[in-house]
Each structure stands twice: as C-alpha cells, then as structure tokens.
Write a protein that holds these residues in place. Structure first.
Motif, short mmCIF file in Angstrom:
data_model
loop_
_atom_site.label_atom_id
_atom_site.label_comp_id
_atom_site.label_asym_id
_atom_site.label_seq_id
_atom_site.Cartn_x
_atom_site.Cartn_y
_atom_site.Cartn_z
N SER A 119 10.82 -3.98 -9.00
CA SER A 119 9.71 -4.62 -8.71
C SER A 119 9.34 -4.84 -7.14
CB SER A 119 9.83 -6.07 -9.38
OG SER A 119 11.08 -6.75 -8.89
N ARG A 120 8.10 -5.52 -7.03
CA ARG A 120 7.71 -5.88 -5.62
C ARG A 120 7.12 -7.36 -5.60
NH1 ARG A 120 4.82 -2.02 -2.70
NH2 ARG A 120 4.65 -0.41 -4.56
N ASP A 121 7.34 -7.83 -4.60
CA ASP A 121 6.91 -9.07 -4.10
C ASP A 121 5.99 -8.94 -2.75
OD1 ASP A 121 6.53 -11.75 -3.20
OD2 ASP A 121 8.36 -12.71 -3.94
N ASN A 122 4.62 -8.81 -2.97
CA ASN A 122 3.81 -8.59 -1.70
C ASN A 122 3.72 -9.85 -0.71
OD1 ASN A 122 3.17 -6.27 -2.80
ND2 ASN A 122 1.49 -6.76 -3.86
N SER A 124 -0.45 2.16 -6.28
CA SER A 124 -1.96 1.78 -7.10
C SER A 124 -1.81 0.70 -8.29
CB SER A 124 -2.25 3.28 -7.70
OG SER A 124 -1.50 3.84 -8.65
N ASP A 125 -0.91 0.86 -9.13
CA ASP A 125 -0.97 -0.12 -10.41
C ASP A 125 0.65 -0.62 -10.71
OD1 ASP A 125 -0.85 2.62 -12.83
OD2 ASP A 125 0.51 2.28 -11.11
N ASP A 126 1.48 -0.32 -9.56
CA ASP A 126 2.91 -0.76 -9.86
C ASP A 126 3.73 -0.38 -10.91
OD1 ASP A 126 2.62 -4.36 -8.46
OD2 ASP A 126 2.78 -2.45 -7.59
N SER A 127 3.18 0.72 -11.36
CA SER A 127 3.97 1.49 -12.40
C SER A 127 5.09 1.85 -11.94
CB SER A 127 2.93 2.72 -13.06
OG SER A 127 2.84 3.66 -11.90
N THR A 128 6.16 1.76 -12.86
CA THR A 128 7.44 2.09 -12.45
C THR A 128 8.01 3.29 -13.28
OG1 THR A 128 8.31 0.49 -14.26
CG2 THR A 128 7.86 -0.27 -11.91
N SER A 173 0.66 -1.25 -0.16
CA SER A 173 0.00 0.05 -0.04
C SER A 173 0.88 1.24 0.10
CB SER A 173 -0.84 -0.05 1.14
OG SER A 173 -0.30 -0.25 2.30
N TYR A 174 2.05 1.05 -0.24
CA TYR A 174 3.09 2.20 -0.15
C TYR A 174 3.67 2.46 -1.54
CZ TYR A 174 2.91 2.91 4.73
OH TYR A 174 2.36 3.15 6.00
N ALA A 175 4.15 3.59 -2.08
CA ALA A 175 4.91 3.77 -3.08
C ALA A 175 6.26 3.93 -2.59
CB ALA A 175 4.61 5.43 -3.70
N ILE A 176 7.15 3.12 -3.39
CA ILE A 176 8.61 2.95 -3.17
C ILE A 176 9.35 3.46 -4.00
CG2 ILE A 176 10.42 0.96 -2.32
CD1 ILE A 176 7.98 0.92 -0.72
N GLY A 177 10.33 4.18 -3.31
CA GLY A 177 11.54 4.79 -4.19
C GLY A 177 12.85 4.40 -3.85
N TRP A 178 13.73 4.20 -4.65
CA TRP A 178 15.12 3.84 -4.59
C TRP A 178 15.94 5.09 -5.03
CZ3 TRP A 178 17.42 -0.27 -2.20
CH2 TRP A 178 16.72 -1.30 -2.09
N PHE A 179 16.60 5.53 -3.83
CA PHE A 179 17.75 6.69 -4.17
C PHE A 179 19.25 6.10 -4.12
CE2 PHE A 179 14.49 9.95 -3.97
CZ PHE A 179 13.44 9.58 -3.61
N ARG A 180 20.13 7.07 -4.35
CA ARG A 180 21.52 6.64 -4.09
C ARG A 180 22.28 7.97 -3.90
NH1 ARG A 180 23.23 4.42 -10.19
NH2 ARG A 180 23.27 6.73 -11.34
N GLN A 181 23.38 7.84 -2.99
CA GLN A 181 24.09 8.82 -2.88
C GLN A 181 25.79 8.61 -2.82
OE1 GLN A 181 23.30 10.86 0.90
NE2 GLN A 181 24.18 12.71 0.31
N ALA A 182 26.28 9.04 -3.82
CA ALA A 182 27.82 8.93 -4.00
C ALA A 182 28.56 9.91 -3.13
CB ALA A 182 28.17 8.96 -5.37
N PRO A 183 29.62 9.68 -2.77
CA PRO A 183 30.67 10.32 -1.91
C PRO A 183 30.70 11.69 -2.37
CG PRO A 183 31.58 8.39 -1.90
CD PRO A 183 30.60 8.35 -3.00
N GLY A 184 30.20 12.89 -1.48
CA GLY A 184 30.67 14.23 -2.02
C GLY A 184 29.33 14.70 -2.98
N LYS A 185 28.26 13.79 -3.25
CA LYS A 185 27.27 14.38 -4.14
C LYS A 185 25.98 14.17 -3.34
CE LYS A 185 29.12 12.80 -8.41
NZ LYS A 185 29.14 11.97 -9.51
#
Length: 122
Positions: free
Chosen positions: A70-73, A53-57, A30-42
């Motif tokens: 992807s998600r595995d509920n 809602s519809d697993d759109s990516t 029931s949650y939107a999921i985001g992946w983020f990344r952080q490189a050193p100094g950035k």
C-alpha cells in the motif's frame, strides 16, 4: 533522490512485520513501486508491486494472501504488510521505484533502497 527501506527484524513463524519504503528527493505517488527480496545464495526475486496510475497491486504466488502492499502519499511512503510469515520468507527485502509502468524485472527499476533484513525463525 533516495529510498529508505526499514521495518525488518527477527520474527517467529506466523508473526507479522510491516516494511516501510520512504522516499526523499522525489514524490513516490508518481512512481511504480516494487518490493523484491533476496535470500542467501539465491537470485533477487520480485515480491509485490503497486502502480502509479491506479494503485493496482500484484503479488508473487508465494506471498499472495499474506502480504499487502500500500502507499501513503501524505507520508511519501510505501508499505509492505507481511502476515503469517514463514521461514522461507527470510531474506533481505528491497524496495525500488520506477518512473513508468510497474515491472517484475529488477533491472528495469530506477531507484533502490538499501534493503532491510527479515529473519523468520523460531
């Protein structure tokens, strides 16, 4: 309520890794999921998202065609499959959950995992 990111590690250029984002204390479907990344100094940057809602990516242009979210509920887990990794993909990767619509803005997310290090190097 907790998110646990895992699956990072060292990998050679061109290799693959699959990151996992497991939730405890709430159901990820029931949650939107985001992946983020952080490189050193950035700055922390948005990588990918999957809607509740519809697993759109959606993907950042820098990873489009190489990464798949992807998600595995049943396992209450979201994955980030990363292929054809490049040295510039080196960063700490974070997953985040948001109870409303997806967002590319880190500050709009409610819950964060602790991050997992990905190092792409020969």
């Amino acid at each position: 309520v907790q998110l646990q990111a895992s699956g990072g590690g060292p990998v050679q250029p061109g290799g693959s890794l699959r990151l996992s984002c497991a939730a405890s204390g709430f159901t990820l479907d029931s949650y939107a999921i985001g992946w983020f990344r952080q490189a050193p100094g950035k700055e922390r940057e948005w990588v990918s998202q999957i809607s509740a809602s519809d697993d759109s990516t959606r993907y950042a242009n820098t990873v489009k065609g190489r990464f798949t979210i992807s998600r595995d509920n049943a396992k209450n887990t979201v994955y980030l499959q990363m292929n054809s990794l490049k040295p510039e993909d080196t960063a700490v990767y974070y997953c985040a959950a948001r109870s409303t619509v997806v967002s590319r803005v880190a500050s709009e997310y409610d819950y964060w995992g602790q991050g997992t290090q990905v190092t792409v190097s020969s």
